[in-house]
Design a protein around this motif. Structure first.
Motif, PDB file in Angstrom:
ATOM      1  N   ALA A  89       0.842  -1.207   0.000  1.00 52.53           N
ATOM      2  CA  ALA A  89       0.000   0.000   0.000  1.00 52.53           C
ATOM      3  C   ALA A  89       0.873   1.251   0.000  1.00 52.53           C
ATOM      4  N   ASP A  90       0.272   2.361  -0.339  1.00 51.78           N
ATOM      5  CA  ASP A  90       0.970   3.643  -0.455  1.00 51.78           C
ATOM      6  C   ASP A  90       1.334   4.171   0.933  1.00 51.78           C
ATOM      7  N   PRO A  91       2.623   4.392   1.252  1.00 57.37           N
ATOM      8  CA  PRO A  91       3.003   4.911   2.575  1.00 57.37           C
ATOM      9  C   PRO A  91       2.580   6.352   2.819  1.00 57.37           C
ATOM     10  N   SER A  92       2.063   7.029   1.796  1.00 58.02           N
ATOM     11  CA  SER A  92       1.553   8.381   1.988  1.00 58.02           C
ATOM     12  C   SER A  92       0.038   8.412   2.185  1.00 58.02           C
ATOM     13  N   ASP A  93      -0.604   7.252   2.256  1.00 60.04           N
ATOM     14  CA  ASP A  93      -2.038   7.197   2.547  1.00 60.04           C
ATOM     15  C   ASP A  93      -2.279   7.836   3.920  1.00 60.04           C
ATOM     16  N   PRO A  94      -3.194   8.791   4.029  1.00 58.83           N
ATOM     17  CA  PRO A  94      -3.397   9.487   5.310  1.00 58.83           C
ATOM     18  C   PRO A  94      -3.887   8.590   6.435  1.00 58.83           C
ATOM     19  N   ARG A  95      -4.337   7.387   6.128  1.00 61.91           N
ATOM     20  CA  ARG A  95      -4.757   6.461   7.171  1.00 61.91           C
ATOM     21  C   ARG A  95      -3.565   5.791   7.859  1.00 61.91           C
ATOM     22  N   VAL A  96      -2.368   5.978   7.307  1.00 62.39           N
ATOM     23  CA  VAL A  96      -1.167   5.435   7.935  1.00 62.39           C
ATOM     24  C   VAL A  96      -0.068   6.486   8.057  1.00 62.39           C
ATOM     25  N   ASN A  97      -0.199   7.580   7.337  1.00 63.01           N
ATOM     26  CA  ASN A  97       0.780   8.657   7.380  1.00 63.01           C
ATOM     27  C   ASN A  97       0.083   9.922   7.859  1.00 63.01           C
ATOM     28  N   ALA A  98       0.223  10.213   9.137  1.00 63.86           N
ATOM     29  CA  ALA A  98      -0.513  11.328   9.738  1.00 63.86           C
ATOM     30  C   ALA A  98      -0.089  12.677   9.173  1.00 63.86           C
ATOM     31  N   LEU A  99       1.091  12.763   8.581  1.00 71.20           N
ATOM     32  CA  LEU A  99       1.531  14.017   7.979  1.00 71.20           C
ATOM     33  C   LEU A  99       0.669  14.395   6.778  1.00 71.20           C
ATOM     34  N   LYS A 100      -0.042  13.436   6.219  1.00 73.60           N
ATOM     35  CA  LYS A 100      -0.866  13.664   5.018  1.00 73.60           C
ATOM     36  C   LYS A 100      -2.351  13.782   5.353  1.00 73.60           C
ATOM     37  N   ALA A 101      -2.700  13.766   6.623  1.00 73.40           N
ATOM     38  CA  ALA A 101      -4.105  13.763   7.020  1.00 73.40           C
ATOM     39  C   ALA A 101      -4.672  15.183   7.099  1.00 73.40           C
ATOM     40  N   ASN A 102      -5.944  15.274   7.481  1.00 74.96           N
ATOM     41  CA  ASN A 102      -6.663  16.544   7.522  1.00 74.96           C
ATOM     42  C   ASN A 102      -6.438  17.235   8.872  1.00 74.96           C
ATOM     43  N   PHE A 103      -5.499  18.168   8.925  1.00 79.76           N
ATOM     44  CA  PHE A 103      -5.143  18.815  10.188  1.00 79.76           C
ATOM     45  C   PHE A 103      -6.245  19.721  10.714  1.00 79.76           C
ATOM     46  N   ALA A 104      -7.221  20.068   9.880  1.00 86.67           N
ATOM     47  CA  ALA A 104      -8.345  20.873  10.363  1.00 86.67           C
ATOM     48  C   ALA A 104      -9.153  20.117  11.411  1.00 86.67           C
ATOM     49  N   LYS A 105      -9.027  18.787  11.425  1.00 91.72           N
ATOM     50  CA  LYS A 105      -9.783  17.956  12.372  1.00 91.72           C
ATOM     51  C   LYS A 105      -8.968  17.595  13.615  1.00 91.72           C
ATOM     52  N   LEU A 106      -7.780  18.156  13.751  1.00 91.89           N
ATOM     53  CA  LEU A 106      -6.891  17.759  14.843  1.00 91.89           C
ATOM     54  C   LEU A 106      -7.277  18.440  16.154  1.00 91.89           C
ATOM     55  N   PRO A 107      -7.537  17.658  17.226  1.00 92.38           N
ATOM     56  CA  PRO A 107      -7.797  18.244  18.542  1.00 92.38           C
ATOM     57  C   PRO A 107      -6.472  18.612  19.218  1.00 92.38           C
ATOM     58  N   PRO A 108      -6.485  19.148  20.439  1.00 96.14           N
ATOM     59  CA  PRO A 108      -5.227  19.439  21.147  1.00 96.14           C
ATOM     60  C   PRO A 108      -4.387  18.179  21.326  1.00 96.14           C
ATOM     61  N   VAL A 109      -3.085  18.336  21.109  1.00 94.81           N
ATOM     62  CA  VAL A 109      -2.165  17.199  21.133  1.00 94.81           C
ATOM     63  C   VAL A 109      -0.974  17.502  22.032  1.00 94.81           C
ATOM     64  N   ARG A 110      -0.550  16.484  22.793  1.00 94.21           N
ATOM     65  CA  ARG A 110       0.731  16.510  23.491  1.00 94.21           C
ATOM     66  C   ARG A 110       1.576  15.357  22.951  1.00 94.21           C
ATOM     67  N   ILE A 111       2.842  15.672  22.636  1.00 93.84           N
ATOM     68  CA  ILE A 111       3.796  14.689  22.159  1.00 93.84           C
ATOM     69  C   ILE A 111       4.966  14.629  23.139  1.00 93.84           C
ATOM     70  N   ASP A 112       5.380  13.425  23.506  1.00 99.13           N
ATOM     71  CA  ASP A 112       6.610  13.224  24.267  1.00 99.13           C
ATOM     72  C   ASP A 112       7.528  12.341  23.439  1.00 99.13           C
TER      73      ASP A 112
END
Length: 301
Positions: free
Chosen positions: A216-239
């Motif tokens: 499958a395509d590694p740029s598919d937004p269902r597996v590559n979050a960098l390609k997804a719809n950021f308008a739908k992103l809630p607050p995020v914390r990354i460690d």
């Protein structure tokens, strides 16, 4: 949007030197079905916190384990946790210890999902399982659900949140540890920190991506979050650890989220490696990251 850098405690530096020496003797880490038992043994070393009940259960038919502080109720708000392991390794039972350390601090029940693993169940099996469980929990709680995950599980929850159907409410928040968001492995740290990271290398990640994607395509937004719809992103914390080859996955995600005007705080922990919060008995940074997770989740809930 913010990047917070954390210095390395002297005690943690000594512990990390010992860990590196031990892992240097054990050889490189592999992501393949034969490593499942060893991976579970490693992850399950995280102690189950006092005051926590654990029991198997299902959400929308998906198996997993509930990890719940005494007296809490799912209907009042819950966390869906998606474990790491390159989509090939890991189990909900092994992750009970880490989930319990989060649950007791945040005061919320956690469901750790046993999503279908590759290569037996290739893409988009993991994404579909997590999406189904999230939709059910969101319905049960009236939308009071946070998403959490580490490594591949961290990438999965970000993708699920940003690709969800319009009728499904957004998570109240997302917390991810060392998320693997780019299976194409285009981050500079994959090469730049290859000699520093004692856990992961390009080959192990390539093996995990190959088994899950199955062409499958590694740029598919269902597996590559960098390609997804950021308008739908809630607050995020990354460690994320400062010494891991997936560091740039977090930093690139932070940058794209910032361009989209989304709320993301990224904590970079000097000297730490992949999914270091599991080492709560050994590392001060682990306890601090878990405490920060709880504070963030309490604010968002």
């Amino acid at each position: 949007m913010s990047i917070i850098h954390h210095d390395e405690a002297f005690r943690d530096r000594a512990a990390m030197l010992a860990m590196r020496a031990m892992m240097g003797l054990s050889g490189s880490f592999s992501i393949e079905p034969g490593a499942r038992e060893a991976y579970d043994q490693l992850i399950s070393r995280t102690k189950i916190a006092d005051g926590i009940e654990t029991y198997p259960g299902k959400v929308a038919g998906m198996p997993g384990w509930w990890v719940s502080p005494a007296g809490t109720h799912v209907e009042d708000g819950a966390i869906l946790y998606v474990h790491g392991g390159g989509y090939v390794l890991g189990s909900a039972e092994a992750y009970r210890g880490l989930a319990s350390q989060i649950a007791i601090r945040a005061g919320r029940p956690i469901f750790v999902i046993d999503y279908a693993l590759a290569p037996e169940n290739p893409f988009p099996a993991a994404y579909d399982d997590v999406s189904t469980a999230y939709a059910e929990l969101a319905s049960t709680t009236g939308g009071k659900v946070a998403l959490m995950g580490d490594s591949a599980g961290g990438g999965a929850v970000l993708s699920v949140a940003m690709n969800r159907a319009e009728a499904i409410p957004a998570p109240v928040a997302i917390v991810v540890y060392s998320p693997w968001v780019d299976p194409a492995l285009e981050g500079e740290s994959v090469e730049g920190l290859g000699d520093v990271d004692p856990i992961l290398n390009r080959q192990s990640l390539t093996d995990g991506a190959r088994q899950y994607l199955a062409g499958a395509d590694p740029s598919d937004p269902r597996v590559n979050a960098l390609k997804a719809n950021f308008a739908k992103l809630p607050p995020v914390r990354i460690d994320v650890g400062g010494d891991e080859i997936l560091l740039d996955d977090s930093l690139r995600f932070e940058a794209v989220a910032g361009e989209a005007g989304r709320q993301v705080e990224t904590h970079v922990w000097k000297g730490m490696v992949h999914v270091f919060p599991t080492n709560v008995a050994m590392l001060k940074a682990s306890a601090h990251a878990l405490d920060g997770t709880a504070e963030f989740l309490k604010r968002q809930f």
